[in-house]
Structures are given as C-alpha cells and as structure tokens.
Design a protein around this motif. Structure first.
Motif, PDB file in Angstrom:
ATOM      1  N   GLY A 130     -21.380  27.019 -25.363  1.00  0.00           N
ATOM      2  CA  GLY A 130     -22.306  27.927 -24.951  1.00  0.00           C
ATOM      3  C   GLY A 130     -22.588  27.178 -23.496  1.00  0.00           C
ATOM      4  N   VAL A 131     -21.595  26.701 -22.802  1.00  0.00           N
ATOM      5  CA  VAL A 131     -21.345  26.444 -21.405  1.00  0.00           C
ATOM      6  C   VAL A 131     -21.002  26.971 -20.512  1.00  0.00           C
ATOM      7  N   HIS A 132     -21.087  26.919 -18.834  1.00  0.00           N
ATOM      8  CA  HIS A 132     -20.619  28.355 -18.460  1.00  0.00           C
ATOM      9  C   HIS A 132     -18.755  27.845 -18.050  1.00  0.00           C
ATOM     10  N   ILE A 133     -18.466  29.059 -17.500  1.00  0.00           N
ATOM     11  CA  ILE A 133     -16.184  29.276 -17.890  1.00  0.00           C
ATOM     12  C   ILE A 133     -16.348  27.506 -16.900  1.00  0.00           C
ATOM     13  N   ASP A 134     -17.047  27.471 -15.641  1.00  0.00           N
ATOM     14  CA  ASP A 134     -16.999  26.774 -14.737  1.00  0.00           C
ATOM     15  C   ASP A 134     -16.594  25.557 -14.804  1.00  0.00           C
ATOM     16  N   ASP A 135     -17.587  25.389 -16.322  1.00  0.00           N
ATOM     17  CA  ASP A 135     -17.489  23.674 -16.388  1.00  0.00           C
ATOM     18  C   ASP A 135     -16.528  23.409 -17.341  1.00  0.00           C
ATOM     19  N   VAL A 136     -15.759  24.701 -17.775  1.00  0.00           N
ATOM     20  CA  VAL A 136     -14.380  23.516 -19.007  1.00  0.00           C
ATOM     21  C   VAL A 136     -13.347  23.556 -17.774  1.00  0.00           C
ATOM     22  N   ARG A 137     -12.329  22.373 -17.783  1.00  0.00           N
ATOM     23  CA  ARG A 137     -11.380  22.317 -17.155  1.00  0.00           C
ATOM     24  C   ARG A 137      -9.780  22.096 -18.139  1.00  0.00           C
ATOM     25  N   THR A 138      -9.021  22.972 -18.567  1.00  0.00           N
ATOM     26  CA  THR A 138      -8.498  22.444 -19.366  1.00  0.00           C
ATOM     27  C   THR A 138      -7.183  22.999 -19.238  1.00  0.00           C
ATOM     28  N   ARG A 139      -5.598  23.402 -20.120  1.00  0.00           N
ATOM     29  CA  ARG A 139      -4.421  23.214 -19.196  1.00  0.00           C
ATOM     30  C   ARG A 139      -4.137  23.368 -20.674  1.00  0.00           C
ATOM     31  N   ILE A 140      -2.897  24.582 -20.616  1.00  0.00           N
ATOM     32  CA  ILE A 140      -1.691  24.601 -21.607  1.00  0.00           C
ATOM     33  C   ILE A 140      -0.343  24.187 -20.588  1.00  0.00           C
ATOM     34  N   ILE A 141       0.702  24.296 -21.527  1.00  0.00           N
ATOM     35  CA  ILE A 141       1.606  24.048 -21.010  1.00  0.00           C
ATOM     36  C   ILE A 141       2.986  24.385 -21.110  1.00  0.00           C
ATOM     37  N   GLY A 142       3.918  24.197 -21.029  1.00  0.00           N
ATOM     38  CA  GLY A 142       5.323  25.602 -22.082  1.00  0.00           C
ATOM     39  C   GLY A 142       5.868  26.718 -21.549  1.00  0.00           C
ATOM     40  N   GLU A 143       6.352  27.220 -22.855  1.00  0.00           N
ATOM     41  CA  GLU A 143       5.961  28.487 -22.604  1.00  0.00           C
ATOM     42  C   GLU A 143       5.373  29.328 -22.739  1.00  0.00           C
ATOM     43  N   HIS A 144       5.581  30.524 -21.489  1.00  0.00           N
ATOM     44  CA  HIS A 144       3.831  31.685 -22.336  1.00  0.00           C
ATOM     45  C   HIS A 144       4.800  32.470 -22.727  1.00  0.00           C
ATOM     46  N   GLY A 145       4.133  31.645 -24.473  1.00  0.00           N
ATOM     47  CA  GLY A 145       4.928  32.351 -25.922  1.00  0.00           C
ATOM     48  C   GLY A 145       4.318  30.745 -27.083  1.00  0.00           C
ATOM     49  N   ASP A 146       5.468  31.414 -27.747  1.00  0.00           N
ATOM     50  CA  ASP A 146       4.381  31.066 -29.036  1.00  0.00           C
ATOM     51  C   ASP A 146       4.922  29.517 -29.308  1.00  0.00           C
ATOM     52  N   THR A 147       6.063  28.951 -28.619  1.00  0.00           N
ATOM     53  CA  THR A 147       5.983  27.054 -28.802  1.00  0.00           C
ATOM     54  C   THR A 147       4.526  26.235 -26.969  1.00  0.00           C
ATOM     55  N   MET A 148       3.736  26.907 -26.683  1.00  0.00           N
ATOM     56  CA  MET A 148       3.282  26.434 -25.645  1.00  0.00           C
ATOM     57  C   MET A 148       2.475  25.638 -26.058  1.00  0.00           C
ATOM     58  N   VAL A 149       1.779  24.576 -25.288  1.00  0.00           N
ATOM     59  CA  VAL A 149       1.616  23.544 -25.444  1.00  0.00           C
ATOM     60  C   VAL A 149       0.135  23.421 -25.221  1.00  0.00           C
ATOM     61  N   PRO A 150      -0.611  23.143 -25.976  1.00  0.00           N
ATOM     62  CA  PRO A 150      -2.395  22.903 -25.685  1.00  0.00           C
ATOM     63  C   PRO A 150      -2.241  21.516 -24.857  1.00  0.00           C
ATOM     64  N   LEU A 151      -2.947  21.070 -23.945  1.00  0.00           N
ATOM     65  CA  LEU A 151      -3.057  19.203 -23.448  1.00  0.00           C
ATOM     66  C   LEU A 151      -4.734  19.340 -24.016  1.00  0.00           C
ATOM     67  N   LEU A 152      -5.120  18.719 -25.008  1.00  0.00           N
ATOM     68  CA  LEU A 152      -6.285  18.174 -25.207  1.00  0.00           C
ATOM     69  C   LEU A 152      -6.674  16.726 -24.364  1.00  0.00           C
ATOM     70  N   SER A 153      -5.839  16.479 -24.457  1.00  0.00           N
ATOM     71  CA  SER A 153      -6.010  15.611 -22.626  1.00  0.00           C
ATOM     72  C   SER A 153      -5.938  15.394 -21.403  1.00  0.00           C
ATOM     73  N   ALA A 154      -6.064  17.168 -21.316  1.00  0.00           N
ATOM     74  CA  ALA A 154      -6.882  17.369 -20.083  1.00  0.00           C
ATOM     75  C   ALA A 154      -7.921  18.242 -20.400  1.00  0.00           C
ATOM     76  N   THR A 155      -8.849  18.236 -21.183  1.00  0.00           N
ATOM     77  CA  THR A 155      -9.418  18.958 -21.490  1.00  0.00           C
ATOM     78  C   THR A 155     -11.224  18.310 -21.645  1.00  0.00           C
ATOM     79  N   GLY A 156     -11.772  19.007 -20.862  1.00  0.00           N
ATOM     80  CA  GLY A 156     -12.933  18.773 -20.884  1.00  0.00           C
ATOM     81  C   GLY A 156     -14.631  19.198 -20.229  1.00  0.00           C
ATOM     82  N   ILE A 157     -15.876  19.358 -20.499  1.00  0.00           N
ATOM     83  CA  ILE A 157     -16.749  19.688 -19.713  1.00  0.00           C
ATOM     84  C   ILE A 157     -17.192  19.287 -19.239  1.00  0.00           C
ATOM     85  N   GLY A 158     -17.387  20.074 -18.248  1.00  0.00           N
ATOM     86  CA  GLY A 158     -18.173  19.136 -16.975  1.00  0.00           C
ATOM     87  C   GLY A 158     -17.695  17.810 -16.540  1.00  0.00           C
TER      88      GLY A 158
END
Ligand SMILES: NC(=O)c1ccc[n+]([C@@H]2O[C@H](COP(=O)([O-])OP(=O)(O)OC[C@H]3O[C@@H](n4cnc5c(N)ncnc54)[C@H](O)[C@@H]3O)[C@@H](O)[C@H]2O)c1
Length: 313
Positions: free
Chosen positions: A164-192
């Motif tokens: 329930g936060v503003h979209i601009d406050d969310v920082r995250t990143r998914i790397i890898g293939e634009h497809g089934d093997t994409m890799v979300p980086l929880l280590s690079a995910t945060g809010i504000g």
C-alpha cells in the motif's frame, strides 16, 4: 532528436510511436513497416497528428515502407519492434529462429546506412539483441534490448499494491532472461530505502506467487487481450527518455556481457546498466547473493543456447 520505429504498424510499434510523438524533444519520428502495412501506417500517422493537436503538441511524422531504409539516417535511436508475437501457450524462445531472420536483416541494413543506437523489443528479446549486436557490428553500448525492465516494473506494481505504498517508493530489479528463467533480486528490493525483508508484514508477502505472476503476466495478457501494449510501450519511453536527457539511471536492459558479472561473456541478457546519451554507458558489475548467482548462471545458459542457434541465420 530523430527516432525511427521499425514494425510501427504493429501493436507495440504503434503504441511506442504515439508515445514518442508526444515527447517534446523528439522532433522527427520515422514510422516504418512492410510495404503491405503502409496504408495502416498512413492511417496511424493521421490519427497521431489528430491526437497531438488535442494534446497541443507537434512533431514531424514520416511513414515509409522498409524497402528503402535510408530514411533512418541521422536517427539517434532506431527501435525494432518488427517480428512475430507469441500466441497463447507459446514461449518467447519459440520465436527465436523466425524473428532472428527479421531482426538480423534490419540490423545489417541499418548498419550499412548510419551509426545509431539499436533498441530491440522483438522477442525473445535477449536473443534478438545478441543477433542485432553481431549483425550490426556496432559498439556494444549502442545495442540493447528492453529485457527485464518490463518485468521489474511488473514486480514493482505488485510490491506497491501489497504494501500500500506509492509506486515511486519501491525499488527493485529483475535480471536475467526476459522469460521463464528471469531472476528477481530480493537483495535489491526495498521501499523508501528500507530493505523489503525489514518491512512490517513481509512474512505475509506472497513472494513465490507474485514472481510466478510476473513471469506469467505476458501470457495472461495475451490470453485476455491478444498481447501487451501499453506496459512495454511505456517501458520503452522510459529508456528513450533516459538517453535523450542523459539521465544516467541504473536500469535493467538486455546488454552484451564481456565478463562484468561473474566473468560471463558473449551473451546479451538483462543486467543493471547505466543509461545515458551514449546508450549503455556501463554494465554495472554488481555482486549477487549465492542463490541469485546460481539462478542467473542458469538463465545465461538458457539464453546462450539460443544465441548460438541464431548466430548463423
Ligand atoms: N520485449 C518486450 O518486453 C516485449 C513485449 C511485448 C511484445 N514484444 C515483442 O514485440 C514484437 C511485436 O509484437 P506486437 O504485439 O507489436 O506484434 P504485431 O503482430 O502487432 O506487430 C508485428 C510487427 O512486425 C511486423 N512484421 C511481422 N512479420 C514481419 C516480417 N517477416 N518482416 C518484417 N516485419 C514483420 C508487422 O508488420 C508488424 O508491424 C513481438 O516479437 C513480441 O513478442 C516484446
């Protein structure tokens, strides 16, 4: 600024063209398609001019068939959206051979005409970016694909909605293939600025379901509405603006790797890059958690196989 779009009569190409035409710094927009779609392009051109009048904006829009690509000369960026889209129950990788022929041909022809930046949208986008890179022989900063930028935006939306936060406050990143093997980086995910794991209610965040949802979002949109359009088109404009305004943002694009991450070479895949006037100004050599690295290596392996497959098409 002059920007050209190849495949402009298609779903993504037309939407991208409209958004580009609205950008005040893009004075010349060149919309290109196959000869048989030229009338459609002319209709789109008229419609976009009407829209610009309503928005009290203006641009010079030209429409051309792909028979003579010399019209792209002087473009700061050439965006390639031409190609066959997925149908229901197809993987993006199923399109590799047929679209490699199309993207490879355009990349070769454009490189004979001018030096420009090639921005690839056609799927499978990592493999197509690689094909465009080897066929154009451009410097690697000049060739990049939409990659997992769109997936990162999709993940961002899910996090913003759950917490329930503003979209601009969310920082995250998914790397890898634009497809089934994409890799979300929880280590690079945060809010504000707060790591997501430290947020109240993190233990209730349905991480696995959310990631599955991000992975399946494209297929779901194809099932419900024939294909995605506004999401990818807006993601494209994000990147174009970064280049035009030399923003030097750290985004995730499909880029050619030359050992920057885990020593991996000779593949194009979604990685964090600094985007500015020169296109990809740096592939950022980030460190990954062990599980992320393992997943990234797997993703690279899958994409590399397809890059090999399309090399000689
Ligand atoms: N990277 C991403 O995030 C992303 C997102 C959505 C779609 N896509 C991809 O973008 C591409 C276009 O999708 P779309 O929904 O606009 O499809 P579309 O069918 O609406 O448009 C395809 C365009 O490519 C052209 N085209 C088709 N075959 C061609 C050929 N043999 N030679 C030259 N041009 C040809 C068509 O004339 C049309 O202009 C697909 O490959 C799709 O998978 C990528």
């Amino acid at each position: 600024m002059k920007v050209s779009v190849i495949g402009a009569s298609g779903r993504i190409g037309s939407s991208v063209s409209f958004l580009l035409a609205k950008e005040p710094d893009i004075k010349d927009l060149i919309m290109i398609s196959r000869e048989k779609s030229l009338n459609k392009l002319k209709g789109l051109q008229m419609d976009i001019y009407d829209a610009l009048a309503g928005l009290r904006s203006d641009a010079n829009i030209e429409v051309h068939s792909d028979k003579d690509l010399s019209v792209v000369d002087g473009s700061d960026i050439v965006i390639i959206t031409a190609g066959v889209p997925r149908k229901e129950n197809m993987s993006r990788l199923d399109l590799a051979k047929i679209n490699a022929e199309i993207v490879g041909r355009y990349a070769r022809e454009i490189a004979k005409i001018c030096d420009t930046k090639l921005f690839i949208i056609t799927n499978p986008v990592d493999v197509m970016t690689y094909k465009a890179f080897i066929e154009s022989n451009y410097d690697r900063n000049m060739v990049f694909g939409l990659g997992t930028h769109l997936d990162s935006l999709r993940f961002k939306v899910a996090i913003a909605k759950f917490f329930g936060v503003h979209i601009d406050d969310v920082r995250t990143r998914i790397i890898g293939e634009h497809g089934d093997t994409m890799v979300p980086l929880l280590s690079a995910t945060g809010i504000g600025g707060i790591p997501i794991q430290m947020m109240p209610n993190f233990e209730k965040f349905p991480y696995k379901e959310v990631i599955d949802d991000v992975k399946n979002k494209g297929s779901e949109i194809i099932k419900l509405n024939g294909g995605s359009e506004f999401g990818p088109a807006s993601a494209v404009i994000n990147i174009v603006n970064c280049i035009i305004h030399d923003e030097k943002r750290l985004l995730t694009l499909s880029a050619y790797l030359d050992g920057e991450i885990d020593g991996i070479r000779d593949v194009c895949i979604g990685v964090p890059v600094k985007v500015g006037r020169n296109g990809i100004e740096e592939v950022v050599p980030i460190k990954l958690e062990n599980d992320e690295l393992e997943a990234f290596r797997h993703s690279v392996k899958v994409v590399k196989e397809y890059c090999e497959l399309v090399k000689n098409i």
